[in-house]
Design an enzyme around this catalytic site. Structure first.
Site, PDB file in Angstrom:
ATOM      1  CE  LYS A 187      -3.357  -1.171  -0.651  1.00 50.28           C
ATOM      2  NZ  LYS A 187      -3.673  -1.994  -1.883  1.00 50.28           N
ATOM      3  CB  ALA A 188       4.389   1.950   0.138  1.00 47.48           C
TER       4      ALA A 188
ATOM      5  CD1 TRP B 142       1.497   6.554  -9.921  1.00 51.13           C
ATOM      6  CD2 TRP B 142       1.495   7.310  -7.806  1.00 51.13           C
ATOM      7  NE1 TRP B 142       1.441   7.916  -9.951  1.00 51.13           N
ATOM      8  CE2 TRP B 142       1.441   8.398  -8.691  1.00 51.13           C
ATOM      9  CE3 TRP B 142       1.501   7.538  -6.427  1.00 51.13           C
ATOM     10  CZ2 TRP B 142       1.388   9.724  -8.226  1.00 51.13           C
ATOM     11  CZ3 TRP B 142       1.448   8.836  -5.957  1.00 51.13           C
ATOM     12  CH2 TRP B 142       1.388   9.921  -6.846  1.00 51.13           C
TER      13      TRP B 142
ATOM     14  CG  HIS C  72       4.376  -6.223  -1.057  1.00 51.98           C
ATOM     15  ND1 HIS C  72       4.574  -4.965  -1.548  1.00 51.98           N
ATOM     16  CD2 HIS C  72       3.117  -6.592  -1.452  1.00 51.98           C
ATOM     17  CE1 HIS C  72       3.493  -4.588  -2.229  1.00 51.98           C
ATOM     18  NE2 HIS C  72       2.608  -5.556  -2.192  1.00 51.98           N
TER      19      HIS C  72
ATOM     20  CB  SER D  92      -3.910   2.475   2.133  1.00 53.54           C
ATOM     21  OG  SER D  92      -3.983   1.903   0.857  1.00 53.54           O
TER      22      SER D  92
ATOM     23  CG  PHE E 148      -5.968   8.612  -7.822  1.00 50.81           C
ATOM     24  CD1 PHE E 148      -5.550   7.450  -7.185  1.00 50.81           C
ATOM     25  CD2 PHE E 148      -7.292   9.006  -7.684  1.00 50.81           C
ATOM     26  CE1 PHE E 148      -6.437   6.688  -6.426  1.00 50.81           C
ATOM     27  CE2 PHE E 148      -8.181   8.256  -6.924  1.00 50.81           C
ATOM     28  CZ  PHE E 148      -7.751   7.101  -6.290  1.00 50.81           C
TER      29      PHE E 148
ATOM     30  CG  MET F  88      -2.864   4.986 -13.039  1.00 48.00           C
ATOM     31  SD  MET F  88      -1.459   4.823 -11.912  1.00 48.00           S
ATOM     32  CE  MET F  88      -1.550   3.100 -11.407  1.00 48.00           C
TER      33      MET F  88
HETATM   34  N1  LIG Z   1      -1.680   7.290  -9.490  1.00 50.69           N
HETATM   35  C1  LIG Z   1      -1.832   7.259  -8.178  1.00 50.69           C
HETATM   36  N2  LIG Z   1      -1.803   8.409  -7.462  1.00 50.69           N
HETATM   37  C2  LIG Z   1      -1.954   8.395  -6.105  1.00 50.69           C
HETATM   38  N3  LIG Z   1      -2.176   7.261  -5.397  1.00 50.69           N
HETATM   39  C3  LIG Z   1      -2.226   6.093  -6.076  1.00 50.69           C
HETATM   40  C4  LIG Z   1      -2.043   6.032  -7.478  1.00 50.69           C
HETATM   41  N4  LIG Z   1      -2.153   4.735  -7.853  1.00 50.69           N
HETATM   42  C5  LIG Z   1      -2.390   4.025  -6.731  1.00 50.69           C
HETATM   43  N5  LIG Z   1      -2.447   4.838  -5.672  1.00 50.69           N
HETATM   44  C6  LIG Z   1      -2.753   4.484  -4.274  1.00 50.69           C
HETATM   45  O1  LIG Z   1      -1.773   3.600  -3.751  1.00 50.69           O
HETATM   46  C7  LIG Z   1      -2.398   2.726  -2.789  1.00 50.69           C
HETATM   47  C8  LIG Z   1      -2.219   1.303  -3.238  1.00 50.69           C
HETATM   48  O2  LIG Z   1      -0.888   0.963  -2.928  1.00 50.69           O
HETATM   49  P1  LIG Z   1      -0.117  -0.232  -3.645  1.00 50.69           P
HETATM   50  O3  LIG Z   1      -0.217  -0.103  -5.103  1.00 50.69           O
HETATM   51  O4  LIG Z   1       1.230  -0.252  -3.024  1.00 50.69           O
HETATM   52  O5  LIG Z   1      -0.961  -1.493  -3.171  1.00 50.69           O
HETATM   53  S1  LIG Z   1      -0.458  -3.007  -3.244  1.00 50.69           S
HETATM   54  O6  LIG Z   1       0.473  -3.201  -2.135  1.00 50.69           O
HETATM   55  O7  LIG Z   1       0.172  -3.248  -4.532  1.00 50.69           O
HETATM   56  O8  LIG Z   1      -1.694  -3.797  -3.043  1.00 50.69           O
HETATM   57  C9  LIG Z   1      -3.870   3.139  -2.735  1.00 50.69           C
HETATM   58  O9  LIG Z   1      -3.937   4.139  -1.719  1.00 50.69           O
HETATM   59  P2  LIG Z   1      -5.299   4.532  -0.948  1.00 50.69           P
HETATM   60  O10 LIG Z   1      -6.142   5.245  -1.964  1.00 50.69           O
HETATM   61  O11 LIG Z   1      -4.873   5.455   0.157  1.00 50.69           O
HETATM   62  O12 LIG Z   1      -5.906   3.272  -0.441  1.00 50.69           O
HETATM   63  C10 LIG Z   1      -4.048   3.704  -4.135  1.00 50.69           C
HETATM   64  O13 LIG Z   1      -5.176   4.544  -4.277  1.00 50.69           O
END
Ligand SMILES: Nc1ncnc2c1ncn2[C@@H]1O[C@H](COP(=O)(O)OS(=O)(=O)O)[C@@H](OP(=O)(O)O)[C@H]1O
Length: 286
Positions: free
Chosen positions: A50-51, A55, A111, A141, A222, A225
């Protein structure tokens, strides 16, 4: 997408695995994963869950493979950038998904805490990109992710992949001895994605045109995506996006909508104690 009965009954339990809380989905293939043969041009995306994994994965995929239009329209991100340690939940196959990649460079996600990374990545001096995110937003998250993902333990349990503190400190310390590691912060990416893309390109030795950078920043925004079926995990049946979308909010500071002031204070006190010897600094608002 509907979950079948089998799919909806997949929730695993957590157990201690070499000092890290894990589930069977990330440990059953351990020998095979540890023997993974990395290549010098591999790029390992190393994050605590979730970091910002998806993205940065998507940005990297566009940087290297933007011209391959079929990839953009029919190959979901979790196939373009496979998950090193995951077992193939719906098949008995033990081949590592990353072994099937035919691209160069291979983009691979993990991870794992730093001590679990297969040794060939270090031997081959593969490049690694670690994205870190502040603990409060990450916890929120992760909580919502555990609610919607049926191959995660129930929300409320300890976190899979162990302590966030151990994870970020382990990777942060590695930076001083392993020069092929770039650490980026989710908060910086939100604040100024163009600046962070430049940092990434510099690390990778890439010089994309300004038009290409603009296209990447737009596709990896965001809102785009979230709409993109190849990036938003809507094609994975184990995730019930009606419970909580994978692309949930994408913000810094959403923790303020979930923590009470008292909870935040307790959290901060514990955080200070656990991070007192660490030099990594996070922002939980921008
Ligand atoms: N483009 C973009 N911009 C901003 N934020 C984004 C973007 N893409 C993914 N996210 C946010 O990243 C969170 C998901 O994290 P991960 O991709 O690391 O998840 S995982 O570990 O692969 O399951 C999750 O965060 P939260 O919205 O806070 O839950 C996603 O919304």
């Amino acid at each position: 997408m509907q979950l079948t009965d089998m799919e909806s009954d997949l929730r695993p339990t957590l157990f201690d695995f070499h000092g890290v809380s894990m589930t069977k989905y990330f440990t059953e293939n351990w020998e095979n994963v540890q023997n993974f043969q990395a290549r010098p041009d591999d790029i390992l995306i190393a994050t605590y869950p979730k970091a910002g994994t998806t993205w940065i994965s998507y940005i990297l995929d566009l940087l290297y493979f933007e011209q391959k239009s079929e990839r953009e329209t029919i190959v979901p991100i979790y196939e373009r950038v496979p998950f090193l340690e995951i077992t193939q939940i719906f098949s008995s196959e033990t081949t590592n998904l990353a072994d099937k990649l035919t691209t160069s460079p291979r983009l691979i996600k993990t991870h794992f805490p730093v001590q679990f990374v297969p040794k060939s990545f270090w031997e081959q001096k593969s490049r690694m990109i670690c994205v870190m995110r502040n603990a409060k937003d990450l916890a929120v998250s992760y909580f919502h992710f555990n609610r919607m993902n049926h191959v995660q333990p129930e929300a409320g349990d300890w976190m899979v992949f162990g302590s966030w503190y151990d994870h970020v400190n382990g990777w942060w310390e590695k930076k001083s001895t392993y020069s092929n590691l770039l650490v980026l912060f989710y908060e910086d990416l939100v604040e100024d994605p163009g600046r962070e893309l430049d940092k990434l390109c510099h690390f990778l030795g890439l010089s994309p045109s300004s038009e290409k950078k603009e296209r990447i920043l737009s596709s990896a925004h965001f809102d785009n995506m979230k709409q993109n079926k190849m990036a938003n995990y809507s094609t994975l049946p184990v995730m019930d996006q009606k419970v909580s979308p994978f692309m949930r909010k994408g913000k810094v500071g959403d923790w303020k909508n979930h923590f009470t002031v008292a909870q935040s204070e307790v959290f901060d006190e514990d955080y200070e104690r656990k991070m007192k010897n660490s030099s990594v600094k996070f922002r939980d608002e921008i």
